[in-house]
Design an enzyme around this catalytic site. Structure first.
Site, PDB file in Angstrom:
ATOM      1  CB  CYS A   1      -2.809  -3.294  -6.348  1.00 15.55           C
ATOM      2  SG  CYS A   1      -2.810  -4.944  -5.610  1.00 15.55           S
TER       3      CYS A   1
ATOM      4  CG  HIS B   1      -6.662  -1.894  -3.736  1.00 13.63           C
ATOM      5  ND1 HIS B   1      -6.832  -1.946  -5.096  1.00 13.63           N
ATOM      6  CD2 HIS B   1      -6.058  -3.049  -3.387  1.00 13.63           C
ATOM      7  CE1 HIS B   1      -6.360  -3.090  -5.566  1.00 13.63           C
ATOM      8  NE2 HIS B   1      -5.879  -3.783  -4.546  1.00 13.63           N
TER       9      HIS B   1
ATOM     10  CD  GLU C   1      -8.710   1.147  -5.757  1.00 14.24           C
ATOM     11  OE1 GLU C   1      -7.740   1.785  -5.280  1.00 14.24           O
ATOM     12  OE2 GLU C   1      -8.596   0.004  -6.256  1.00 14.24           O
TER      13      GLU C   1
END
Lengths: 253, 212
Positions: B83, B190, B192
């Site tokens: 990001c 993202h 994750e």
């Protein structure tokens, strides 16, 4: 092809336990928010919203611990709301693993708090929750205290103001429709969604899959939130996505 | 066992990234640290970032992260930017009235213009949610279908057609969603928070052997 509309199951959590009931036959403890969230994560939910309805402030540690455990098992975005009043509350939740926090009544009592929070943590993690009731034709008012206290604030104007202060997203709940299962308040959803340039999550009233699709197609919502239709196994997240996709809505399948 | 360091410079949620890495690399050690020596000695490093780029880059400079990153680039440590961590690697951002970033690569971060969707409704900004990434050949995409969806949340993005682009995304306009060069890979989205596809990308990162 482009950005998908989102389906967001919502968990109401009190003292570390899911309330309003979840009835999955194949999980060990349907009251454990982490197990329920993991189940939705595996089922293809696009995000999870965790609403802490714990009344007492002392129980906040339970919430933080639940968020921490959830973040270790859930690899989709997690929004946590309920009782968020200070920047310290926000920091604790983000540090525990929340991706966004939802501010509700604290925004009504002190709008500047939203600005302060957005400045400090970034708009991307600040959701403002708006609970609205219809008071006249095409007019909705913000209510607090679970819909008991009117504030005199116009919901659409409020959404625009929150955007101006730095909110990154609006979680819009119709208090008239909530729990009624007759579908979202489409006129409210559309009025707010068309008035702001940030994403709007429609909430309150979902009873069937067409209601979800209508929230996007008629209400112009960017995401749809539902609790009971998923909790009681009436519909799965994948059935909901398949239905919305069949209605021509772009979904993550 | 290898050690994976997540650089902590006080910006945002590092817990999610740490948990996702622990999930895909259960036998490795994942540490969240601001210690330059620990980061410099790690086998792999993640540079996260959320919020406004002025604050992010400001904190990076304040805490010497800019120098650590230069060192990692030099010594060939595999580095993943996420990001604003990706945006910071480019030269300049239009955000906050114009901010000079770390400038590891040429390229400009521009405000997303928005525009209209297919039904004629205005596109919301931030670009928030799951969007498709068109991949270019790179090991970080191993076992991830082309055009898989990843979770994005941002209002600014790298200009399209960067020479180091390995993936692009379209939201009204096309922007660069992932970059790679030598030992560096970075994503606007993202991983994750991107469920199966994102965890696979992280799994690819923890085994990635960049070409020197």
């Amino acid at each position: 092809m482009g950005l998908a509309k989102r389906i967001i199951p919502c968990l109401d959590v009190e003292d570390g336990r899911v309330v309003k009931g979840v009835q999955f036959v194949d999980i060990r403890d349907a009251g454990d928010p982490v197990e329920v969230a993991k189940r939705y994560n595996d089922a293809g939910a696009d995000e999870i919203t965790f609403l802490d309805i714990t009344a007492s402030h002392q129980e906040r540690d339970t919430t933080i611990e639940t968020v921490r455990r959830m973040a270790a098992e859930v690899f989709i975005p997690l929004t946590v709301g309920g009782g968020v009043r200070t920047c310290e509350d926000i920091r604790n939740l983000l540090n525990a693993g929340a991706d966004k926090v939802s501010i509700n009544s604290a925004a009504v009592f002190n709008p500047e708090f939203v600005g302060e929070a957005a400045d400090r943590f970034g708009s991307q993690c600040i959701v403002v929750a708006i609970d609205a009731k219809q008071v006249a034709d095409n007019k909705w008012e913000i209510f607090t205290h679970g819909g008991r206290k009117p504030t005199g604030i116009d919901a659409v104007e409020w959404a625009v103001k929150m955007q101006g202060l730095g909110a990154g997203e609006i979680l819009l709940t119709s208090m008239d429709q909530d729990g009624v299962k007759n579908g979202f308040d489409i006129a409210l959803t559309r009025a707010v969604s068309n008035a702001v340039s940030i994403p709007v999550i429609a909430s309150g009233g979902v009873g069937n899959l067409q209601h979800l699709a209508d929230g996007v197609l008629e209400g112009h919502a960017d995401a749809v939130l539902a609790a009971s239709i998923f909790h009681f196994g009436e519909y799965s997240v994948s059935e909901a996505k398949a239905h919305m996709a069949a209605c021509g809505i772009e979904m993550r399948l | 066992m290898q050690r994976i360091a997540i650089i902590d410079y006080g910006m945002g949620n590092l817990h999610s990234a740490a948990k996702a890495l622990e999930h895909v690399a259960p036998n490795d050690e994942v540490i969240v640290t601001s210690d330059a020596v620990m980061i410099g000695a790690a086998d792999r490093v993640v540079l996260p970032g959320v919020g406004a780029i002025r604050d992010c880059v400001g904190e990076m400079r304040q805490q010497g992260v800019d120098k650590i990153v230069s060192q990692l680039v030099e010594q060939g440590t595999p580095l993943l930017g996420i990001c604003v961590g990706m945006q910071a690697m480019l030269q300049h951002s239009q955000e906050n009235g114009g901010v000079d970033a770390l400038g590891i690569f040429n390229g400009e971060i521009q405000r997303l213009k928005g525009g209209l969707d297919e039904s004629g409704n205005p596109l919301k900004i931030p670009h928030m949610g799951w969007n498709q990434v068109a991949q270019a050949e790179h090991p970080i995409w191993h076992n991830i279908d082309n055009h898989s969806r990843f979770y994005f949340v941002h209002s600014f993005a790298a200009q399209p057609n960067l020479p180091i682009s390995i993936g692009h995304c379209t939201y009204g306009e096309t922007f660069t969603a992932a970059i790679a060069h030598k030992n560096i890979v970075a994503t606007q989205f993202h991983p994750e928070k991107s469920h199966t596809a994102g965890l696979q990308l992280l799994a690819n990162f923890v085994t990635w052997q960049p070409e020197a």
